[in-house]
Design a protein around this motif. Structure first.
Motif, mmCIF file in Angstrom:
data_model
loop_
_atom_site.group_PDB
_atom_site.id
_atom_site.type_symbol
_atom_site.label_atom_id
_atom_site.label_comp_id
_atom_site.label_asym_id
_atom_site.label_seq_id
_atom_site.Cartn_x
_atom_site.Cartn_y
_atom_site.Cartn_z
ATOM 1 N N HIS A 92 0.446 -1.411 0.138
ATOM 2 C CA HIS A 92 -0.187 0.118 -0.223
ATOM 3 C C HIS A 92 0.615 1.655 0.051
ATOM 4 N N LEU A 93 1.929 1.316 0.943
ATOM 5 C CA LEU A 93 2.171 2.521 1.103
ATOM 6 C C LEU A 93 3.499 2.594 -0.295
ATOM 7 N N ALA A 94 3.597 1.379 -1.372
ATOM 8 C CA ALA A 94 5.030 1.551 -2.626
ATOM 9 C C ALA A 94 3.574 1.754 -3.507
ATOM 10 N N MET A 95 2.226 1.508 -3.450
ATOM 11 C CA MET A 95 1.543 1.773 -4.655
ATOM 12 C C MET A 95 1.296 3.376 -4.010
ATOM 13 N N ALA A 96 1.272 3.974 -2.823
ATOM 14 C CA ALA A 96 0.752 5.546 -2.851
ATOM 15 C C ALA A 96 2.055 6.189 -3.462
ATOM 16 N N ARG A 97 3.229 6.265 -3.299
ATOM 17 C CA ARG A 97 4.377 6.331 -3.589
ATOM 18 C C ARG A 97 4.367 6.888 -5.204
ATOM 19 N N ALA A 98 3.961 5.754 -6.035
ATOM 20 C CA ALA A 98 4.331 5.712 -7.777
ATOM 21 C C ALA A 98 2.740 6.217 -6.959
ATOM 22 N N ALA A 99 1.931 6.548 -7.091
ATOM 23 C CA ALA A 99 0.805 7.327 -7.922
ATOM 24 C C ALA A 99 0.904 8.781 -6.968
ATOM 25 N N ALA A 100 1.541 8.993 -6.144
ATOM 26 C CA ALA A 100 1.127 10.960 -6.154
ATOM 27 C C ALA A 100 2.438 10.831 -6.777
ATOM 28 N N GLY A 101 3.489 10.127 -7.207
ATOM 29 C CA GLY A 101 4.678 10.953 -8.527
ATOM 30 C C GLY A 101 3.489 11.166 -10.088
ATOM 31 N N VAL A 102 3.337 10.876 -10.042
ATOM 32 C CA VAL A 102 2.333 10.891 -11.052
ATOM 33 C C VAL A 102 1.290 12.558 -10.890
ATOM 34 N N PHE A 103 0.432 12.057 -9.649
ATOM 35 C CA PHE A 103 -0.561 13.204 -8.886
ATOM 36 C C PHE A 103 -0.138 14.782 -9.124
ATOM 37 N N ARG A 104 1.722 13.786 -8.379
ATOM 38 C CA ARG A 104 2.446 15.644 -8.740
ATOM 39 C C ARG A 104 2.789 16.173 -10.320
ATOM 40 N N LEU A 105 3.201 15.053 -11.164
ATOM 41 C CA LEU A 105 2.811 15.775 -12.537
ATOM 42 C C LEU A 105 2.115 16.017 -13.640
ATOM 43 N N GLN A 106 0.678 15.629 -12.699
ATOM 44 C CA GLN A 106 -0.241 16.077 -13.356
ATOM 45 C C GLN A 106 -0.596 17.704 -12.612
#
Length: 690
Positions: free
Chosen positions: A550-564
């Motif tokens: 869950h933590l790993a998915m959160a980190r990966a998703a946050a990276g995309v959210f920030r780019l958008q």
């Protein structure tokens, strides 16, 4: 070369199923040959074609009347059925030809008023063209080859070279009454022709039988393909519209697409008075596309126009071009290019709107297609279907441009005609009817997507209009689950406990849809055993799946959210075990308790960036460990029935996977809610959070 797919046995089966009435039999063959045409995307693309048949039927009073069955709005030829060919009384249509002029609105009204079934779909905007031609069967296609031919600067000479006097040529006129009259005049001056070429538009064939007209579609198209191949180093059309989405340059896709998506979303949002209104993307790749995007005249072709006038509704007349230099310059350059595109579109609109009297309303000014060097074609739309259609059309346009430029030039309709088509009242009326769904334009990824809760959640978001990706370690189950949702659902196979798996999974979602808006981190497994007796390896593996993934998915998703740059949402499946431990479930409850804390910690850390983090505590859902056998065993141990065990809550009602899914959707819609966990357990005081 186009394959002739006619099969006498299939045609005869259609006739048998139709019954004995000649009109029904004719309609059955009309459906059959229409679907043959629709099966080849190089002949018709996203509504870019229509078919008809003329029959005689008796009315309620027993009087014979001539009827035109013509493709109706909202139907595609590849899936056409008889209801998609509404019947229109032919004689009133023919009488319209006596009029000197006819507005589009009056034309549609007259056609609808002569429908045999008042509830039938609107007949095609080219109904009058089908009516004014005398033939029993008529086929209208937008074959890739004919679009290349029809957009040549010397198209008439090329048509004469290929066909002699077998085809007549109709000058470009917008679809409707004027085009129908002109096409009829051209035919009547050449009544022996086998078909018509509408310059800048498409191809008509006709015949007294369905097979005769269909055979001509295939033969004529193959003749044009052969002629074009001679002018383009034997380039063929066999590779078009294969929907190849395997991104070769994953690093470019992961870096560029979310930034582009965010920039387009802000343009779209500003148009509607919102901070952002997200879009979905659809990437197409391949050797032909790579070769096209390396052309030195790409900027000129990007603003040249469309292969067929109706394409402008889905793709606009211009494309956004991003070069290697643009990508290397960074995120700001990409945003600047999107802004420049929107500003240029607004200038064009103002110029054209003044020409037509200032009566039009500006459409969303963002690009609908991007040509990205080193990546491919990117369709951009309000949902996955719109993005896919834009990419399909753009693939065909690349072929038309390539063939046309090799054979003399690609010169479609100009700016005035293009604007008239894009802002045509009839087409705008169609768009207005297609209301956006709540999650249209949004992209949702669900881990544990093949399980009961995951799949129910994915389906719930899909019903709300979202593009959905299912992430699961079981390939067969994941692909089956994705197929149950539909063609715009992505299956991502991943073991999220493996190093780098979360990043790779989110990268796959980004490459397919352009980014991410909602992560539903649902993957987990209920590990059993008393803590003091449980092997340490088993406890650690439980933490890997039930917390660290869950933590790993959160980190990966946050990276995309920030780019958008337009926020995002994380939703976690926590479990009542996080607050109400059960005997023998410590190895499950401990990481779930950590995940419970993770929800609130991430909400604290990410709130300033507009990223919301929430969770659901569910209990006794038929999924994972809670199989029918396990339920039966637990019920027997408590001396109750399985139904009573599952309904062992304050509401005395079983909680099902779709109830959990509804909670996830509700949280996703709650725009001012973060750091919140909803309990979905039918009422369990011991697990109450407050």
């Amino acid at each position: 070369m186009r394959q002739n797919r006619w099969n006498d046995k299939e045609a005869e089966a259609r006739l048998r199923d139709a019954g004995n009435h000649p009109a029904d039999q004719a309609l059955a063959l009309r459906v059959y040959s229409s679907r043959l045409i629709g099966a080849d995307p190089d002949l018709v693309m996203h509504g870019g074609g229509n078919t008809s048949v003329k029959v005689e039927r008796e009315d309620l009073f027993g009087q014979s009347q001539r009827v035109l069955h013509v493709k109706g709005s909202g139907w595609d030829l590849d899936t056409l059925e008889a209801p998609g060919l509404p019947g229109v009384r032919l004689d009133p249509l023919l009488k319209m030809r006596e009029l000197g002029a006819l507005s589009d609105e009056d034309m549609v009204n007259l056609q609808r008023s002569n429908l045999l079934d008042s509830g039938a779909p609107n007949p095609s905007v080219e109904t009058l063209l089908h009516a004014f031609l005398p033939h029993k069967y008529i086929d209208h296609t937008h074959a890739t080859a004919f679009l290349a031919l029809a957009n040549l600067p010397e198209a008439e000479a090329a048509i004469a070279e290929i066909f002699g006097d077998r085809l007549a040529v109709v000058p470009y006129i917008m679809p409707g009454f004027a085009l129908a009259k002109k096409a009829a005049e051209v035919f009547e001056a050449n009544p022996e022709v086998e078909g018509l070429v509408l310059l800048k538009h498409g191809h008509f064939t006709f015949g007294e039988t369905a097979r005769e007209s269909y055979d001509r579609v295939i033969e004529h198209t193959n003749l044009v393909e052969e002629w074009l191949a001679k002018h383009s180093a034997d380039r063929r059309f066999e590779t078009t519209v294969k929907r190849k989405r395997d991104v070769a340059e994953s690093e470019i896709a992961s870096k560029v697409l979310p930034v582009l998506r965010g920039a387009v979303g802000r343009i779209r949002g500003a148009h509607h008075g919102l901070p952002s209104k997200p879009v979905v993307m659809d990437v197409r790749t391949g050797l032909e596309i790579d070769a096209f995007l390396s052309r030195t005249d790409l900027d000129k072709l990007a603003v040249r126009g469309v292969a067929s006038p109706d394409h402008v509704i889905r793709t606009k007349g211009q494309r956004l071009v991003l070069t290697h230099d643009d990508i290397a310059a960074g995120d700001e350059r990409i945003a600047e290019k999107v802004d420049a595109f929107a500003n240029a579109y607004k200038v064009l609109f103002e110029r054209q709107n003044e020409r037509v009297g200032g009566t039009k309303v500006l459409l969303e000014p963002h690009p609908c297609v991007a040509w990205i060097e080193g990546l491919g074609i990117v369709g951009i739309g309000k949902d996955a279907a719109a993005a896919s259609a834009a990419s399909d059309i753009s693939e065909q346009t690349v072929e038309v441009m390539s063939q046309g430029e090799a054979a003399g030039g690609f010169h479609p309709i100009g700016e005035d005609d293009l604007f008239d088509m894009e802002y045509w009242s009839l087409e705008q009326a169609k768009l207005a009817k297609a209301a956006d769904k709540p999650f249209g334009g949004r992209i949702v990824a669900v881990t544990g997507g093949a399980g009961a809760i995951g799949l129910a959640t994915a389906k719930a978001f899909a019903r709300e209009g979202a593009a959905v990706a299912l992430i699961d370690f079981d390939r067969e189950a994941c692909e089956k689950a994705a197929a149950s949702i539909g063609g715009n659902c992505l299956a991502v196979v991943a073991d999220l406990t493996a190093k780098g798996a979360a990043d790779a999974a989110i990268r796959s979602v980004t490459e397919r849809f352009g980014g991410l808006d909602v992560l539903v981190s649902n993957a987990g497994a209920a590990v059993q055993g008393n803590l003091l007796e449980l092997a340490e390896e088993k406890l650690r593996s439980s933490f890997e799946l039930n917390f660290f993934s869950h933590l790993a998915m959160a980190r990966a998703a946050a990276g995309v959210f920030r780019l958008q740059g337009h926020g995002g949402q994380m939703l976690f499946n926590v479990s009542k075990q996080a607050v109400n431990p059960g005997k023998g479930f410590g190895a499950y409850g401990l990481p779930k308790a950590a995940t419970f804390f993770l929800v609130r910690q991430l909400a604290l850390e990410l709130g300033g960036e507009g990223i919301r983090v929430n969770g659901v505590n569910a209990d006794r859902i038929r999924s994972g460990l809670l199989t029918d056998d396990f339920i039966s065993t637990r019920a027997q141990a408590r001396g109750v029935t399985a139904s009573d065990y599952m309904a062992g809550n304050l509401l005395k009602s079983e909680v099902e996977a779709h109830h959990v899914a509804d909670a996830f959707v509700a949280l996703a819609k709650s725009e001012r809610t973060t750091a919140h966990v909803i309990t979905v357990d039918g009422g369990n005081i011991e697990a109450a959070l407050r």
